[in-house]
Scaffold this motif. Sequence first.
Motif, PDB file in Angstrom:
ATOM      1  N   LEU B 426      -3.589  -7.779  -3.571  1.00  0.00           N
ATOM      2  CA  LEU B 426      -3.870  -7.981  -5.001  1.00  0.00           C
ATOM      3  C   LEU B 426      -4.009  -9.467  -5.317  1.00  0.00           C
ATOM      4  CD1 LEU B 426      -1.731  -5.425  -7.053  1.00  0.00           C
ATOM      5  CD2 LEU B 426      -4.211  -5.627  -6.928  1.00  0.00           C
ATOM      6  N   GLN B 427      -3.258 -10.307  -4.575  1.00  0.00           N
ATOM      7  CA  GLN B 427      -3.317 -11.745  -4.811  1.00  0.00           C
ATOM      8  C   GLN B 427      -4.584 -12.366  -4.236  1.00  0.00           C
ATOM      9  OE1 GLN B 427       0.393 -13.457  -3.524  1.00  0.00           O
ATOM     10  NE2 GLN B 427       1.258 -12.995  -5.544  1.00  0.00           N
ATOM     11  N   PHE B 428      -4.985 -11.832  -3.026  1.00  0.00           N
ATOM     12  CA  PHE B 428      -6.148 -12.463  -2.375  1.00  0.00           C
ATOM     13  C   PHE B 428      -7.461 -11.862  -2.849  1.00  0.00           C
ATOM     14  CE2 PHE B 428      -2.714 -13.330   0.634  1.00  0.00           C
ATOM     15  CZ  PHE B 428      -2.838 -14.703   0.718  1.00  0.00           C
ATOM     16  N   ASP B 429      -7.499 -10.528  -2.803  1.00  0.00           N
ATOM     17  CA  ASP B 429      -8.789  -9.887  -3.077  1.00  0.00           C
ATOM     18  C   ASP B 429      -8.532  -8.534  -3.744  1.00  0.00           C
ATOM     19  OD1 ASP B 429     -11.303  -8.926  -3.173  1.00  0.00           O
ATOM     20  OD2 ASP B 429     -11.702  -9.084  -1.012  1.00  0.00           O
ATOM     21  N   PRO B 430      -8.281  -8.524  -5.066  1.00  0.00           N
ATOM     22  CA  PRO B 430      -7.886  -7.297  -5.764  1.00  0.00           C
ATOM     23  C   PRO B 430      -8.882  -6.163  -5.570  1.00  0.00           C
ATOM     24  CG  PRO B 430      -7.687  -9.190  -7.211  1.00  0.00           C
ATOM     25  CD  PRO B 430      -8.392  -9.679  -5.983  1.00  0.00           C
ATOM     26  N   SER B 431     -10.149  -6.458  -5.382  1.00  0.00           N
ATOM     27  CA  SER B 431     -11.146  -5.383  -5.295  1.00  0.00           C
ATOM     28  C   SER B 431     -10.969  -4.548  -4.028  1.00  0.00           C
ATOM     29  CB  SER B 431     -12.559  -5.982  -5.332  1.00  0.00           C
ATOM     30  OG  SER B 431     -12.751  -6.780  -4.181  1.00  0.00           O
ATOM     31  N   ARG B 432     -10.363  -5.146  -2.984  1.00  0.00           N
ATOM     32  CA  ARG B 432     -10.228  -4.402  -1.735  1.00  0.00           C
ATOM     33  C   ARG B 432      -8.813  -3.875  -1.505  1.00  0.00           C
ATOM     34  NH1 ARG B 432     -12.542  -7.452   3.179  1.00  0.00           N
ATOM     35  NH2 ARG B 432     -12.520  -5.353   4.015  1.00  0.00           N
ATOM     36  N   ALA B 433      -7.935  -4.115  -2.472  1.00  0.00           N
ATOM     37  CA  ALA B 433      -6.529  -3.781  -2.278  1.00  0.00           C
ATOM     38  C   ALA B 433      -6.312  -2.284  -2.048  1.00  0.00           C
ATOM     39  CB  ALA B 433      -5.717  -4.247  -3.479  1.00  0.00           C
ATOM     40  N   THR B 434      -6.878  -1.440  -2.914  1.00  0.00           N
ATOM     41  CA  THR B 434      -6.677   0.008  -2.777  1.00  0.00           C
ATOM     42  C   THR B 434      -7.164   0.494  -1.426  1.00  0.00           C
ATOM     43  OG1 THR B 434      -7.696  -0.121  -4.950  1.00  0.00           O
ATOM     44  CG2 THR B 434      -6.664   1.958  -4.342  1.00  0.00           C
ATOM     45  N   ASP B 435      -8.307  -0.012  -1.034  1.00  0.00           N
ATOM     46  CA  ASP B 435      -8.880   0.318   0.272  1.00  0.00           C
ATOM     47  C   ASP B 435      -7.867   0.129   1.387  1.00  0.00           C
ATOM     48  OD1 ASP B 435     -11.417   1.289   0.403  1.00  0.00           O
ATOM     49  OD2 ASP B 435     -12.109  -0.386   1.662  1.00  0.00           O
ATOM     50  N   ARG B 436      -7.266  -1.038   1.394  1.00  0.00           N
ATOM     51  CA  ARG B 436      -6.290  -1.385   2.437  1.00  0.00           C
ATOM     52  C   ARG B 436      -5.099  -0.444   2.387  1.00  0.00           C
ATOM     53  NH1 ARG B 436      -9.456  -2.468   4.670  1.00  0.00           N
ATOM     54  NH2 ARG B 436     -10.938  -4.081   4.136  1.00  0.00           N
ATOM     55  N   VAL B 437      -4.598  -0.233   1.183  1.00  0.00           N
ATOM     56  CA  VAL B 437      -3.417   0.626   1.048  1.00  0.00           C
ATOM     57  C   VAL B 437      -3.716   2.024   1.576  1.00  0.00           C
ATOM     58  CG1 VAL B 437      -1.885   1.730  -0.609  1.00  0.00           C
ATOM     59  CG2 VAL B 437      -2.519  -0.660  -0.909  1.00  0.00           C
ATOM     60  N   VAL B 438      -4.873   2.516   1.225  1.00  0.00           N
ATOM     61  CA  VAL B 438      -5.232   3.855   1.682  1.00  0.00           C
ATOM     62  C   VAL B 438      -5.343   3.886   3.201  1.00  0.00           C
ATOM     63  CG1 VAL B 438      -7.010   5.615   1.637  1.00  0.00           C
ATOM     64  CG2 VAL B 438      -6.367   4.445  -0.453  1.00  0.00           C
ATOM     65  N   ALA B 439      -5.963   2.844   3.765  1.00  0.00           N
ATOM     66  CA  ALA B 439      -6.089   2.790   5.221  1.00  0.00           C
ATOM     67  C   ALA B 439      -4.712   2.848   5.867  1.00  0.00           C
ATOM     68  CB  ALA B 439      -6.826   1.517   5.635  1.00  0.00           C
ATOM     69  N   VAL B 440      -3.777   2.078   5.318  1.00  0.00           N
ATOM     70  CA  VAL B 440      -2.416   2.083   5.868  1.00  0.00           C
ATOM     71  C   VAL B 440      -1.808   3.481   5.768  1.00  0.00           C
ATOM     72  CG1 VAL B 440      -0.072   1.246   5.490  1.00  0.00           C
ATOM     73  CG2 VAL B 440      -1.976  -0.343   5.416  1.00  0.00           C
ATOM     74  N   LEU B 441      -1.942   4.094   4.589  1.00  0.00           N
ATOM     75  CA  LEU B 441      -1.342   5.415   4.378  1.00  0.00           C
ATOM     76  C   LEU B 441      -1.947   6.452   5.318  1.00  0.00           C
ATOM     77  CD1 LEU B 441      -0.962   5.642   0.514  1.00  0.00           C
ATOM     78  CD2 LEU B 441       0.844   5.732   2.224  1.00  0.00           C
ATOM     79  N   VAL B 442      -3.239   6.423   5.455  1.00  0.00           N
ATOM     80  CA  VAL B 442      -3.903   7.450   6.267  1.00  0.00           C
ATOM     81  C   VAL B 442      -3.596   7.258   7.744  1.00  0.00           C
ATOM     82  CG1 VAL B 442      -6.120   8.361   7.003  1.00  0.00           C
ATOM     83  CG2 VAL B 442      -5.726   7.870   4.602  1.00  0.00           C
ATOM     84  N   VAL B 443      -3.701   6.001   8.202  1.00  0.00           N
ATOM     85  CA  VAL B 443      -3.544   5.767   9.636  1.00  0.00           C
ATOM     86  C   VAL B 443      -2.123   6.081  10.096  1.00  0.00           C
ATOM     87  CG1 VAL B 443      -2.800   3.356   9.802  1.00  0.00           C
ATOM     88  CG2 VAL B 443      -4.456   4.263  11.435  1.00  0.00           C
ATOM     89  N   SER B 444      -1.170   5.998   9.190  1.00  0.00           N
ATOM     90  CA  SER B 444       0.220   6.146   9.621  1.00  0.00           C
ATOM     91  C   SER B 444       0.771   7.531   9.335  1.00  0.00           C
ATOM     92  CB  SER B 444       1.078   5.110   8.908  1.00  0.00           C
ATOM     93  OG  SER B 444       0.972   5.322   7.521  1.00  0.00           O
TER      94      SER B 444
END
Lengths: 58, 803
Positions: B426-444
């Motif tokens: 959210l601090q670096f690139d808010p537009s891609r934040a959800t994407d990353r979170v979802v990737a983490v949730l799905v992969v794990s």
Amino acid sequence: MSVLYIAMPVALLISAIFVLAFVRQVNSGQLDDLETPPRRMLYDDSDLVVGNESRQRK
Amino acid sequence: LIDSVHAEQFCCTGCRAAWQLINACGLGVFYHMVDAAGDKRPGSLRTRGDRRFEEFDHVESLGRCAKGPNDLAKAQLRITGIHCSACVWLLEKLPTMVRGVVRAHVNWSKSTVTVVWHPEQVQLSSVAETLNRLGYSPSLYRDDRDDDHRALENRRQLIQIGIAAAAAGNNMLIATALYLGMFSHMSADIETLMRIASCVVGLVSFLGPGRVFLRGAVNAVRTWTPHMDLPIALALAIGTTVGFVNTVRGTGEIYFDSLSVLICLLLIGRWIQFRQQTRAADAVALLYKLTPRRARKLVNGKTVEVFADELIPDDLASIRPGDLIPADGTVIEGVSSVDESILTGESRAVQRQFGHSVAAGTMNVDGFLTIRVTAAASETRIHQVMKLVEEAGAKKPAIVLWANRIGGYFVLIVMGLSLITLLIWLQFDPSRATDRVVAVLVVSCPCALAMATPLAISVALGRLARHRILVKSGDVLQSMIDPGMIWLDKTGTLTSGKMRVQSWNGDKHWIPIVAEVERNFDHPIANALVEFANEVNPLLGAHPKDVHDIKLAAGGVVATAGVHRLLIGNRLLLESFGVVVGRDWLTLESRILRKHRSPIWIAIENEIAAVASLGDTIRLDSYALVRKLKRWGWKVGILSGDHNEVVESVARELEIEKFMGGLSPEQKLSFVNSSLQDGATVMVGDGVNDGAALAAATVGIAVDGGAEASLSAAPVYLARSGLTGICDLITVAIATKKALQLNFVVSITYNIFGVGLAMIGVLGPLFAAILMPLSSVTVIALSLNTARRSMDRCNPSYTQGNL
């Protein structure tokens, strides 16, 4: 692609029907005993009559 | 019985009677089926001609009997002796054999047959009698609400799984469409439609079958206990909420596909566990159902029919031949043989007379008995054993709990990591934040871990079952990994439990004549003597000897062989007939006694002709088992009810340092309990005789004996003879542990890399979604493979060891 507006709910409806069918199946006790039916079907009644006759002929 | 004119040969009158009955009913084709089914066991059908079934006619008062339409009656009978598919067929042909029976329906897994009949045309007792003549011994089923309760619970869980699976399948399809849409530039309105559909299906799954996790989580919070449902419910709730919000907003990830699949897989895991517990509980309930409901109480010399549960200590009860004994008690009148196979697994009936105690649930075979009740209803031994087993069965497999807990923490960590990911991105690139979170949730997604553990265990259990080692719960495997204390029962476990003639001192000429006399008796000693004669001269039966006037006497048998009086028995018998035992014979006797064997004397007129020494033999595989266990670091000991000296000689023979003889079942229990304090304790014994000790031990292993009684008392039952199964069990346990560790390492490694890559943004949601099932497949393949290769290493060294 707008056909999906109809196809999608229809598809979901069909799956709902199958789920309901499954629920009825379970509730009627068809899945209570999974071991006897596969054995029961091994011997068909009509086959038995044939088997009996062939035995008597011997 | 052997008759060369006919094609059919029979081993006994029982088999012939069954054959005649079946053929007379035009069902002779049964025997072709038996052959086709490849089952060679119909010869073991047993009939007890003189059993009575009048109590079956009181079935209305027994509860499990419903009046159907058209005045039909319906009852459930438990049947022993269903071996193969042909048995199912034959039993369901009951309507053609007994007039008035409308329908017979077999339930294989429960070994029951439900009979519907016209009460005016036929009595249930004659149905039962027909079943008995066929060799399927019927018994009445007690009314048991647990049974219906479990059946309903099973149905409920199946329905939940059905709904969850349908939701998961549909959501996967929708998700595929959405992912593919990313490449083919799906129009926005269709995408919205897809997302709404996914949301609806996901909500159905979450609010329907998924509710059970929420309920578990709420309970966990209320009692402040960490529970696997807690993180799962949290993940489900957060995922659903965010997914719902994103659906409404029209942007951002929706997680309904992963969530639906998660719910479905978790429910399947739970159901498998439930099924295993039900099986165990069934075996226990069986014992309860076989104890009789009615008893014949003696009041002032008259018999009154009462419910067995109403008996109290010091009541007198009369038991007819063929009846089940309603309560524990002491015999005060009558002599009869009692079939205690349900308790002890011993197939031979035991003689019971004045002063002997009898146990509830066993069957009185041939004489009238009057007993003074010592314990009734829930105080009986059979009930006590059942209670112990029930308590043991209520525990969940620890290894599954452990995996669940790890899985739970795992989810919590993942949630935390995704939160960190969210905050950082959210601090670096808010537009891609959800994407990353979802990737983490799905992969794990922890499905791999959650599914792999139960799977590895069930593969191991299946493998053991194919080697005729029946294991009731996965816990056993974990407890058998690390060496601890192992107590072995002597009779029937380390030894064959059968009397054998070890040596014959004296005139060999008398062996066939002794056998001819003993052939008339069914007693361990008589059988041993007959068997010995057959070994010495197999053609013996062909030349009948002239023996007559065979009579039982105190301590042995008296007969007339030719013109001489023949005595076979112990010293008491000899003394009561005035036979003098010479000095040489006495030294021989003391030598036999020192070896802890029983001397059986054979005397002609007043002269001793021979003495046979009878004893139990140590099983060949006992030597190898003990050696192997010691090499693996187990402490080995013997707990036995037999005389201390006998136990000592067996222990010395097998090089076992710890041994205790002359123990009652209760003492065995306390020994097991005290060694439990020093760590894992394994008890090996037979049936319910050692039932309490078997149930109390970390792992109880029942050897041979009656399968039903044994399995209800012990989590492990060796259905094959010999003790090699114990070795196999340990090997498989170790292999399974290795498989689990490997799974754990693989999935953790995968998750660390996956989550790491997803957090720094190398791995997008799409690749994560492809990787996730791949990891599950890897882990599942690993557990299937490891368990498969573990077993056969064990046996070769065994055969070397003992031959």
